[in-house]
Each structure stands twice: as C-alpha cells, then as structure tokens.
Design a protein around this motif. Structure first.
Motif, PDB file in Angstrom:
ATOM      1  N   CYS A 161       0.809  -1.229   0.000  1.00  0.00           N
ATOM      2  CA  CYS A 161       0.000   0.000   0.000  1.00  0.00           C
ATOM      3  C   CYS A 161       0.831   1.262   0.000  1.00  0.00           C
ATOM      4  CB  CYS A 161      -0.964  -0.010   1.187  1.00  0.00           C
ATOM      5  SG  CYS A 161      -0.178  -0.057   2.802  1.00  0.00           S
ATOM      6  N   TRP A 162       2.104   1.203   0.398  1.00  0.00           N
ATOM      7  CA  TRP A 162       2.934   2.418   0.413  1.00  0.00           C
ATOM      8  C   TRP A 162       3.816   2.535  -0.815  1.00  0.00           C
ATOM      9  CZ3 TRP A 162      -0.014   4.646   3.322  1.00  0.00           C
ATOM     10  CH2 TRP A 162      -0.444   4.136   4.547  1.00  0.00           C
ATOM     11  N   PHE A 181      10.477   8.308  -1.245  1.00  0.00           N
ATOM     12  CA  PHE A 181       9.324   8.775  -0.471  1.00  0.00           C
ATOM     13  C   PHE A 181       9.288  10.297  -0.375  1.00  0.00           C
ATOM     14  CE2 PHE A 181       8.903   4.372   0.695  1.00  0.00           C
ATOM     15  CZ  PHE A 181       7.533   4.226   0.854  1.00  0.00           C
ATOM     16  N   GLN A 211       3.144  -6.107   5.724  1.00  0.00           N
ATOM     17  CA  GLN A 211       2.422  -5.068   4.984  1.00  0.00           C
ATOM     18  C   GLN A 211       0.959  -5.382   4.679  1.00  0.00           C
ATOM     19  OE1 GLN A 211       4.606  -1.915   2.588  1.00  0.00           O
ATOM     20  NE2 GLN A 211       5.196  -3.783   1.537  1.00  0.00           N
ATOM     21  N   PHE A 241       5.986   1.182   9.183  1.00  0.00           N
ATOM     22  CA  PHE A 241       5.203   0.885   7.976  1.00  0.00           C
ATOM     23  C   PHE A 241       4.097  -0.128   8.279  1.00  0.00           C
ATOM     24  CE2 PHE A 241       7.383   2.218   3.811  1.00  0.00           C
ATOM     25  CZ  PHE A 241       7.827   3.395   4.362  1.00  0.00           C
ATOM     26  N   ALA A 245       0.120   0.526   7.825  1.00  0.00           N
ATOM     27  CA  ALA A 245      -0.674  -0.282   6.894  1.00  0.00           C
ATOM     28  C   ALA A 245      -1.910  -0.845   7.584  1.00  0.00           C
ATOM     29  CB  ALA A 245       0.181  -1.418   6.330  1.00  0.00           C
ATOM     30  N   GLU A 271       2.551   7.002  10.591  1.00  0.00           N
ATOM     31  CA  GLU A 271       1.217   6.820  10.018  1.00  0.00           C
ATOM     32  C   GLU A 271       0.730   8.112   9.378  1.00  0.00           C
ATOM     33  OE1 GLU A 271      -3.415   6.256  11.420  1.00  0.00           O
ATOM     34  OE2 GLU A 271      -1.815   6.109  12.914  1.00  0.00           O
ATOM     35  N   LEU A 274       2.813   9.037   6.117  1.00  0.00           N
ATOM     36  CA  LEU A 274       2.442   8.189   4.985  1.00  0.00           C
ATOM     37  C   LEU A 274       1.050   8.533   4.457  1.00  0.00           C
ATOM     38  CD1 LEU A 274       3.895   4.779   6.208  1.00  0.00           C
ATOM     39  CD2 LEU A 274       4.691   6.083   4.229  1.00  0.00           C
ATOM     40  N   SER A 275       0.153   8.879   5.341  1.00  0.00           N
ATOM     41  CA  SER A 275      -1.206   9.243   4.902  1.00  0.00           C
ATOM     42  C   SER A 275      -1.203  10.505   4.043  1.00  0.00           C
ATOM     43  CB  SER A 275      -2.120   9.434   6.108  1.00  0.00           C
ATOM     44  OG  SER A 275      -1.806  10.630   6.820  1.00  0.00           O
ATOM     45  N   MET A 278      -0.748   9.982  -0.122  1.00  0.00           N
ATOM     46  CA  MET A 278      -1.648   9.092  -0.853  1.00  0.00           C
ATOM     47  C   MET A 278      -1.939   9.583  -2.270  1.00  0.00           C
ATOM     48  SD  MET A 278      -1.960   6.478   0.907  1.00  0.00           S
ATOM     49  CE  MET A 278      -3.087   5.683  -0.223  1.00  0.00           C
ATOM     50  N   LEU A 281       0.615   8.281  -4.501  1.00  0.00           N
ATOM     51  CA  LEU A 281       0.587   6.821  -4.606  1.00  0.00           C
ATOM     52  C   LEU A 281      -0.631   6.320  -5.382  1.00  0.00           C
ATOM     53  CD1 LEU A 281       1.613   5.838  -0.953  1.00  0.00           C
ATOM     54  CD2 LEU A 281       3.090   5.981  -2.981  1.00  0.00           C
TER      55      LEU A 281
END
Length: 288
Positions: A161-162, A181, A211, A241, A245, A271, A274-275, A278, A281
């Motif tokens: 997902c990442w 990233f 993951q 990570f 996830a 978290e 990473l959000s 999106m 991604l």
C-alpha cells in the motif's frame, strides 16, 4: 448455500498424494498448476492444492522473494508461517514487478479469521488478537539485513500500500528509499495535496514487514493457533510501515484493529506522514 471447493473437501483425491515432493520433477507441479484442485484465484495469483499437505502458488504476482522472506521469518521468528519446500521456474524477463515463479508450501488447515470472527467467543477473539500482536512484535524485533525492499532479490520492486500500483525501486539502500518517499511528498505538496508543514521522511531502522496483516490473511487452525499467510507484499521496510498499513485498513475490521492497537507499539507520526502522500501513490503515481 455456499459451495465448498473440491480442494477443501475431505474426500478429494489430490494429484501428488503419497509422493515425496523433493523427488518430483520440476515440470510436474508446474503442469498441475492449471489442473489441480483450486484453492484461491484472485488478481494474478493462483493457489492449487497438490496433496493433502501441500499447495502450489503461482501467477503474475508470485515472486521468489515471497518464498525467501517466508524462509527468513521461519528462521528468525516463531511466527506460524507455511513452510516453503521448493521454488520453481523463476522468470526474470518481461515481468512487471521484477520476477515470477511457482513455489510449493505447506497447506494450512483452518478458516480465515475473516470467515470465522463473528462466530468466535470474546475469549477466543482475545486469544486471536494476542497471537497477532505477538507476531507484530516478533517482526519488529527480528535481526535482519538493513537492505530495504524484497528479500534476496536485486530485481524485484517493492509492493504494497505504500508503493502504489506500479511498485517502487528496487532500492540500492535506505537513502534511495528515503529519496523515493520524499519525492512522493514533494509531488503532493506541489499539487497542494499535502500541507507544506509535513516534514521529510527520515528512516532510521528497517524491520521485517508483512504489509498486509488483515483478517483474510490470518488462518485459525483446529488447535487454535493463528497462522500468517500471503507474504507477497512483505520485505524489509522502515519501522512504522506495518502499523501504518494496519491503520489504513482499520475500516475493514474496526473491532479487531482497535483490540490489536491496545497491544502493540504505535507509530503515529509515521502513520500521519504516509497518509499525506496518498495522492502521489494513487492519482499522481505516474508523475515523476
């Protein structure tokens, strides 16, 4: 009434029942890939049952690095994971995520937690969640090489997902992954899809990461032991990570996830970071 697959019926005769898998020619399991009783077929991955105790996994998304990380997890942790017996017919040309293969592993008897959760008592649910929490901690604690990405493969892209639908890498080292990233963050910020205040990524520690710890990938066997399956997105990735996830999929299993979060370390900053990428991604994954 739901039809029970032949691969799960007690009376089914499987093509390699009674055979020693170490002595069967490579061609035999590969030929059985399209004819043996089907256990699973979804989005480029197919699993068939070769015998009462063995299955064969293959398809566009089956890669030797998945088999290798299962071996690593088996060696470095006490996490219940199917044993890999053979890796067959590795392909490295014209493959989208780097490599393809078939591999033979143990069949795990039982039901997915997704299928049986509603029928479990509160005590059984508590036990299941405690076992999964122990898996999470074991993955975070295992001593592993600090080379990011899929295990034992310089060709395979990182999936999950990442890493978007098209994957990421391969990454030569942790700095290269960090740069990837941070480029995703720059894209989001330049398109006003993330606040400028989001700090750049800085990865300090790499850990074993599944993951995709989800109810569909947890099997409860007849003795009450929980097994973690489907290691297709697994690899060695930054600490946090895994938590991120699981948090991203909380909506699919709210009670289970909240019970799990009471028992495992939280990585709220990772978290959140990473959000914020999106957009890069998903909609913007093709922007360089």
């Amino acid at each position: 009434m739901t039809k029970v697959l032949a691969s799960r019926q007690s009376g089914t005769k499987f093509p390699l029942d009674g055979y020693d898998i170490t002595k069967v020619p490579d061609e035999t399991p590969v030929e059985l890939f399209n004819t043996a009783p089907l256990l699973h077929d979804y989005q480029g991955t197919r699993i068939v049952r070769l015998s009462r105790t063995l299955v064969l996994k293959g398809g566009e998304l089956a890669r030797p690095c998945e088999a290798e990380i299962m071996k690593l997890v088996h060696a470095k942790t006490s996490i219940p994971v199917p044993k890999v017996h053979r890796v067959l017919k590795i392909k490295t040309q014209d493959t989208f995520f780097g490599c393809q293969c078939y591999f033979v592993m143990d069949f795990i008897e039982g039901d997915t937690i997704q299928d049986c959760w509603e029928d479990l008592s509160q005590a059984q649910r508590e036990d299941v969640v405690s076992q999964v929490a122990a898996m999470f901690i074991a993955l975070q604690s295992a001593q592993v090489p600090q080379q990011p990405g899929p295990v034992d493969c310089q060709l395979c892209k990182a999936k999950g997902c990442w890493f978007s639908d098209i994957g990421g890498g391969p990454f030569r080292d942790i700095t290269a992954m960090e740069d990837w990233f941070n480029r995703k963050l720059e894209i989001c910020q330049s398109f006003k899809q993330a606040p400028d205040a989001v700090p750049p990524f800085c990865f300090d520690k790499l850990v074993l990461t599944h993951q995709d710890i989800a109810l569909r990938n947890l099997i409860l066997d007849p003795e009450g032991k929980v097994w973690l399956i489907d290691w297709g997105d697994a690899g060695i990735y930054p600490e946090g990570f895994e938590y991120a996830a699981i948090a991203a999929r909380r909506w699919t299993a709210v009670l289970f996830t909240d019970m799990l979060f009471e028992r495992i370390p939280k990585y709220l900053e990772m978290e959140w970071q990473l959000s914020q990428i999106m957009y890069a991604l998903t909609t913007g994954q093709w922007i360089d």
